[in-house]
Design a protein around this motif. Structure first.
Motif, PDB file in Angstrom:
ATOM      1  N   UNK A 116       0.834  -1.205   0.000  1.00 30.01           N
ATOM      2  CA  UNK A 116       0.000   0.000   0.000  1.00 30.01           C
ATOM      3  C   UNK A 116       0.869   1.256   0.000  1.00 30.01           C
ATOM      4  N   UNK A 117       2.040   1.134   0.678  1.00 28.86           N
ATOM      5  CA  UNK A 117       2.916   2.307   0.809  1.00 28.86           C
ATOM      6  C   UNK A 117       3.438   2.803  -0.538  1.00 28.86           C
ATOM      7  N   UNK A 118       3.488   1.915  -1.539  1.00 26.72           N
ATOM      8  CA  UNK A 118       3.933   2.381  -2.857  1.00 26.72           C
ATOM      9  C   UNK A 118       2.759   2.481  -3.819  1.00 26.72           C
ATOM     10  N   UNK A 119       1.546   2.514  -3.283  1.00 21.46           N
ATOM     11  CA  UNK A 119       0.381   2.810  -4.105  1.00 21.46           C
ATOM     12  C   UNK A 119      -0.198   1.639  -4.860  1.00 21.46           C
ATOM     13  N   UNK A 120       0.194   0.420  -4.499  1.00 19.36           N
ATOM     14  CA  UNK A 120      -0.413  -0.728  -5.182  1.00 19.36           C
ATOM     15  C   UNK A 120      -1.843  -0.920  -4.674  1.00 19.36           C
TER      16      UNK A 120
END
Lengths: 409, 409
Positions: A49-53
Motif C-alpha cells: 500500500x505504501x507504494x500505491x499498489x
C-alpha cells in the motif's frame, strides 16, 4: 529504462518479515492462518500500500497487489510467491519471491516507465502443506485444481473454520481465476538445491517443475502393555511403519534415476507411551520425479510394499493419495524474457529443472509461466540455516524487473 | 472374622473414577498432575475420609489413608496402587488396587475386627511414565531410588513446577520412608497378561517382578527440502530411526526366551512436515526380562545397533538410560499369607511372575512385599477395552482383606 534494486531495503524487509515467527530465531515457523501468518500478511500488505499498489484479498487469503498499467483492460503480468513457512524453517523460501517481486515493481516505478499492462504481485496462501496437508493450496484454488470442501487439519478443523478465524470470507469456488487473467507469471525463488552455488552461476531459468505426489498412510495394529504382551503375539503398528519408511527410501533409490526422491516427513504414533505397544501410526509420504511414469511406478511400489507388510504382520494399512500432480513445462516466451533480461545485465544463467514444486506448478496451468532461481547456501532450505546473500537476491529481483518490463510492454 | 465384599459398590466406584478422564469413554487418559488426576485424587480421598481413614499427602502427591490399629506404634501393613492412566488407556490398571484396597479395608471394618497394626492404603503418584518419562515415580521416591531434581517433562518443565501447580509443596527428599515403616505391602492388580484367564485360575500370587529398563534415543541427521536433496546426499534421521525400531524388535525376539520383550512406544519426528527431510528423531524404548543378565545383554545389543546405524548413515545417536532396574523377589511370608487367604475362601491360585512392573518393584526394597493378580479379559491392558469382571475384582479384594487381617494381626 535504468533499473536499480535497493539491496539494503530488500534485506531489511526480509529480516523484518522473519520476525513474524512462532519459533525462536534464526528458525522461522509461520503456518497459514496462525497469528504469525496474519501479522506477516499485514506487514506485507502495508509495504504494498505504501507504494500505491491496489491490494485485494480473495476468500482463502490469496493476496493481490496491483500496479495499474497504462492500458488497464489488458491482461496483467504477475509475479509472486508465498510467505508461509513450515515448522522450524528458514527466512528465504517464498519470501524472496514476494519481497523481491515487490522490490522489482518499485524498481520499475523508480525507473520512470509505467508499462502498458498492469503488474500484479501475488502472495499465495499456504504454499506449504503444514496446515491442510496439501502444498500450493492457494494456487491450486486459483487454477481450479482443488476441491477445498474436503480439507481438514490434523484436529479435523475445516478450511471454513480456519479462514473465518483469519478473517477471510466469501465463496471459495469464486477464487478460481478466469482463463487469460494473466498474460504471464514469473516466480522468483531460492533454488533449494546445490547446482547454482556449485557451478557459480547466479541465475537459474526454470524450464520444468518435477511432478510431486504425497500420500497419507494409516497403519492399524494391536496395542497392549509393553511388558505383558509377548513378542510372538504382537501386531505392533510402529514396527510395520518402520518397514514402510525403509521401503519408501529403498524404492526411491531403486529407480536408478537421480531425480527420484521419496521422504517420510511426518509420523504420529498412537497412543505414544513408552510402556504401550503402538496400536496406530500415521505417516505422510512425499514422492517426486521429473518423469511422470517413473514417479507413478514408485507410488505403485510403495502401495505394494504396504500390502506386503500388512499381510505379513497382521496389521492394516490404509492409503490416501493427497496429491499426484503432473509436472509443469514452462512457457518458452517467458523463459526467453528471463534469459534476455539476464544477458541485458551481464549475469550468467543456466536452464534447470525444479525438483521442489512451487505455486508456478499450478499457475502454469492458467498462464504462460516460468521461474527464476537464485543460489542458496549449500543448497539447503526448510532449515533455520537456509541462506541467500543480499547480492544474490538483488540480482534475482533485477532480472525479474527487467523481464517484467518486457512482458508488460 | 467374616469378610464380605460389596461388589456392587466397588464396581460403581471404579466406573465413577473412570469418568475423570481426558479422553472420551471408554478410553481413560489421566496423566499425573493434570486436572483429571487432581479431580480423581479428590474423589478417592473423599471415599477414604468417608470411612474415617486418616488421609495425608506427601510432597510429590503420594497419598496415604490410614486405619489406625489397636497398637498404633507398630509398623503398619500397607496396600495400594495408582490411579494415573496413560493416554487412551483402560479403567482397571491401578484403580483395582486402590479401590479394591479401600473396599478390603472397609470389609475388615464391617467384619468387626480392628487389627493390632494400622492398615494403610497408599495411592502412589505417577506409576505411569507419561509425564516425566519414568515409571513408578512415587514409589521410587518412597524407596529412595530416584533423584527427582533432574526430572523434566517433554516441554522441559520441572517436577517442582508441576507439583506446585497441583498443590504439592515441601521437601522432595523428605518423601523417602524410613526402613521398617511398613511391616508388609501387598498390591492388588489386574494381570495385564493372558495366563489366569487362559487357565481359568481366579488368582495369581506374584513371586517375582521382571526387570524393566527404558532408554531415550536422540537421532540427529540432516534436514532439508524433501524435493531438492537427492537420495545419495541424505542423512535422514527418521530412516535411521526406522532401522533402530526394527533392531529393538529383532534383538528382543532374538534372545530365544519368551520372557524378553522390547518396544518402541514413543517417536517424535522433527520438524515433522511432509516436505521436509527429518533432521531429528526422539525414540523411547522399553525392554524387560525376568532374567537380569539377559535383559542387560539386550540393552547392549540395542546400543551396538544404534552405533552401527549411526556410522553407516552418517547420523549421530545419543542414548540415555532412563531406568535400568533389578527384578524384585517377593517376600515368602507375604506370599504365604496370600496363598492361605485364597485357600480360606476356596479360590484357586497359581504362583506367577509379573512381566509388567509395578510400585511393588520399589516397595519390595523397603518392605516385605508381594502382589495379587486377578484375570483381565484377553490379557489386554493399556487399551480402552481393558476389562476385569466385578466378580474377579471382588475375589481379589476379598483375598487381599483376608491376607491383611493375618498380616496386621
Amino acid at each position: 529504462m535504468k533499473l536499480e534494486i535497493d539491496t539494503h531495503r530488500l534485506s531489511f524487509e526480509l529480516e523484518s518479515l522473519a520476525e513474524f515467527s512462532d519459533a525462536p530465531a534464526p528458525a522461522v515457523t509461520r503456518v497459514v492462518f496462525s497469528e504469525q501468518d496474519r501479522d506477516a500478511r499485514r506487514y506485507v500488505k502495508g509495504l504494498c500500500a505504501a507504494v500505491g499498489l491496489e491490494v485485494r484479498e480473495d476468500a482463502v487469503g490469496n493476496t493481490f497487489a496491483r500496479w495499474v498499467g497504462t492500458e488497464p483492460s489488458l491482461a496483467a503480468v504477475a509475479t509472486g510467491s508465498h510467505i508461509d513457512a513450515i515448522p522450524h524453517a528458514g527466512r528465504y523460501d517464498g519470501t524472496v519471491g514476494v519481497l523481491g517481486g515487490l522490490e522489482a515493481i518499485r524498481a520499475i516505478e523508480r525507473g520512470g516507465g509505467r508499462p502498458r499492462r498492469s503488474i500484479e504481485l501475488v502472495i499465495f496462501s499456504a504454499e506449504e502443506p503444514t496446515r491442510f496437508g496439501i502444498g500450493c493450496f492457494g494456487s491450486r484454488l486459483l487454477a481450479g485444481c482443488l476441491d477445498a470442501a474436503t480439507l481438514r487439519d490434523k484436529e479435523g478443523r475445516t478450511l471454513d473454520e480456519w479462514r473465518a478465524e483469519a478473517g477471510f470470507h466469501g465463496d471459495v469456488a469464486g477464487v478460481r481465476l478466469p482463463a487469460g487473467y494473466y498474460a504471464a507469471f514469473v516466480e522468483l525463488h531460492i533454488e533449494q538445491g546445490p547446482l547454482l552455488e556449485r557451478e557459480g552461476v547466479p541465475l537459474g531459468v526454470v524450464t520444468a517443475i518435477a511432478a510431486p505426489a504425497s500420500l497419507r498412510l494409516w497403519i492399524e495394529g494391536e496395542g497392549g502393555h509393553a511388558g505383558a504382551v509377548l513378542m510372538p503375539d504382537r501386531h505392533d503398528a510402529f514396527c510395520a511403519a518402520a518397514e514402510i519408511v525403509l521401503s519408501v527410501e529403498a524404492v526411491a533409490r531403486g529407480t536408478g534415476a537421480i531425480d527420484t526422491v521419496g521422504t517420510v516427513g511426518v509420523c504420529d504414533v498412537f497412543p505414544g507411551a513408552v510402556n504401550s505397544i503402538p496400536s496406530r501410526v500415521r505417516l505422510e509420504v512425499d514422492v517426486r520425479d521429473i518423469d511422470l511414469p517413473r514417479r507413478d511406478a514408485v507410488l505403485a511400489k510403495i502401495e505394494r510394499a504396504c500390502e506386503e507388510v500388512a499381510a505379513r504382520r497382521g496389521v492394516t494399512v490404509r492409503t490416501e493419495v493427497v496429491n499426484q500432480d503432473a509436472p509443469a513445462q514452462c512457457d518458452a516466451r517467458v523463459v526467453d524474457a528471463l534469459t534476455r533480461a539476464s544477458e541485458t545485465h551481464g549475469l550468467a544463467w543456466r536452464r534447470m529443472v525444479s525438483r521442489a514444486y512451487h505455486d508456478t506448478l499450478f499457475m502454469s496451468r492458467i498462464a504462460p509461466s516460468a521461474m527464476l532461481f537464485i543460489p542458496c547456501k549449500g543448497g539447503v532450505s526448510h532449515r533455520p540455516d537456509e541462506y541467500a546473500s543480499p547480492d544474490a537476491i538483488a540480482a534475482g529481483a533485477l532480472v525479474l524487473a527487467e523481464a517484467m518490463v518486457e512482458l508488460a510492454g
